[in-house]
Design a protein around this motif. Sequence first.
Motif, short mmCIF file in Angstrom:
data_model
loop_
_atom_site.label_atom_id
_atom_site.label_comp_id
_atom_site.label_asym_id
_atom_site.label_seq_id
_atom_site.Cartn_x
_atom_site.Cartn_y
_atom_site.Cartn_z
N PRO A 28 9.42 6.36 68.03
CA PRO A 28 9.48 5.43 69.16
C PRO A 28 10.11 4.11 68.74
N TRP A 29 10.86 3.52 69.66
CA TRP A 29 11.62 2.31 69.32
C TRP A 29 10.71 1.19 68.83
N HIS A 30 9.50 1.12 69.37
CA HIS A 30 8.66 -0.04 69.05
C HIS A 30 8.13 -0.01 67.62
N ARG A 63 14.68 -16.20 69.60
CA ARG A 63 15.33 -16.19 68.29
C ARG A 63 14.84 -15.00 67.47
N VAL A 64 13.56 -14.67 67.58
CA VAL A 64 13.03 -13.49 66.90
C VAL A 64 13.71 -12.23 67.46
N CYS A 65 13.79 -12.15 68.76
CA CYS A 65 14.44 -11.00 69.39
C CYS A 65 15.89 -10.85 68.93
N GLY A 67 17.13 -11.14 66.16
CA GLY A 67 17.23 -10.44 64.89
C GLY A 67 16.53 -9.09 64.89
N CYS A 68 16.19 -8.61 66.05
CA CYS A 68 15.41 -7.37 66.15
C CYS A 68 16.34 -6.16 66.32
N PRO A 69 16.14 -5.11 65.53
CA PRO A 69 17.04 -3.96 65.62
C PRO A 69 16.86 -3.11 66.87
N VAL A 87 8.05 -12.38 76.86
CA VAL A 87 9.45 -12.23 76.42
C VAL A 87 9.59 -10.82 75.85
N TRP A 88 10.54 -10.09 76.39
CA TRP A 88 10.85 -8.74 75.92
C TRP A 88 12.36 -8.64 75.78
N GLY A 89 12.83 -8.13 74.69
CA GLY A 89 14.26 -7.92 74.53
C GLY A 89 15.08 -9.18 74.71
N GLY A 90 14.51 -10.31 74.35
CA GLY A 90 15.24 -11.58 74.44
C GLY A 90 15.29 -12.17 75.84
S1 SF4 Z 1 10.20 -8.44 72.13
FE1 SF4 Z 1 11.91 -9.05 70.84
S2 SF4 Z 1 11.21 -8.82 68.74
FE2 SF4 Z 1 9.79 -7.67 70.06
S3 SF4 Z 1 10.61 -5.56 70.10
FE3 SF4 Z 1 11.46 -6.64 71.82
S4 SF4 Z 1 13.43 -7.42 71.07
FE4 SF4 Z 1 12.20 -6.91 69.30
#
Ligand code: SF4
Length: 124
Positions: A28-30, A63-65, A67-69, A87-90
Amino acid sequence: MLQSPHSSQVAAVPAQRVPARDRDQDAPWHTEAVCRRDEAGLFFAPSKEPTAARLSREEAAKRVCGGCPVMVECREHALLQPEPYGVWGGLTAAERRVVLARRRRRDVELKKATRPADHIAAAG
Ligand code: SF4
């Protein structure tokens, strides 16, 4: 049901940044979420958060998002659910509502554009 990547209930293993081509496609992606341990509480608003604090927190989360793969997968998940908070996916919840409204308008326009025969049939 998919568990929130932000949840402290998920395994406490820091996410690894893995190139998409090297990822286990069945996982799973998470499991690769950078925010799996949101110890700073960046992704969801505490109650009665002042506007300036919210904006600052959301920018830090974004900013964390960045850098998220799994940002793309996360964003689509949040749009499809739709996730109403955090906040999800930036994207913030308000930004997701804008994206969803645009998609709905686009879908309506596409439907109109791909059904010209209806107009002809109705006129004839
Ligand atoms: S909320 Fe941001 S850091 Fe968390 S899984 Fe989604 S993109 Fe990645």
